[in-house]
Design a protein around this motif. Sequence first.
Motif, PDB file in Angstrom:
ATOM      1  N   ARG A   1       0.838  -1.210   0.000  1.00  0.00           N
ATOM      2  CA  ARG A   1       0.000   0.000   0.000  1.00  0.00           C
ATOM      3  C   ARG A   1       0.865   1.250   0.000  1.00  0.00           C
ATOM      4  NH1 ARG A   1      -1.020   3.402   3.669  1.00  0.00           N
ATOM      5  NH2 ARG A   1      -0.413   2.084   5.433  1.00  0.00           N
TER       6      ARG A   1
ATOM      7  N   LYS B   1       2.611   2.035  -3.223  1.00  0.00           N
ATOM      8  CA  LYS B   1       1.685   2.598  -4.225  1.00  0.00           C
ATOM      9  C   LYS B   1       1.252   4.010  -3.846  1.00  0.00           C
ATOM     10  CE  LYS B   1       0.935  -1.481  -6.385  1.00  0.00           C
ATOM     11  NZ  LYS B   1       1.019  -1.766  -7.785  1.00  0.00           N
TER      12      LYS B   1
ATOM     13  N   LEU C   1      -4.811  -3.084  -5.287  1.00  0.00           N
ATOM     14  CA  LEU C   1      -3.369  -2.810  -5.246  1.00  0.00           C
ATOM     15  C   LEU C   1      -2.628  -3.339  -6.471  1.00  0.00           C
ATOM     16  CD1 LEU C   1      -2.614  -3.476  -1.470  1.00  0.00           C
ATOM     17  CD2 LEU C   1      -2.956  -1.286  -2.613  1.00  0.00           C
TER      18      LEU C   1
END
Length: 72
Positions: A18, A21, A61
Amino acid sequence: MDNGYNPALFSARLREIRTAKNMTQKELAAHLGCRSGTVNNWEHMFPNISLYYFVRVAEVLGVSLEELAGLK
């Protein structure tokens, strides 16, 4: 029977992917339709996650289920 799933590893992988990104917990939660506190729980204290959300997190994701689970 050992299925290879390690909840602590899942929590670490979720947080790692996470943040790589550049996504906040709040943003991930919005994509998933859940509360940011739920994402926080998955990442820190209670990594019990339903199959539905496990698949959705991987989709949002852009990673495989194996990658998210830390099996790859």
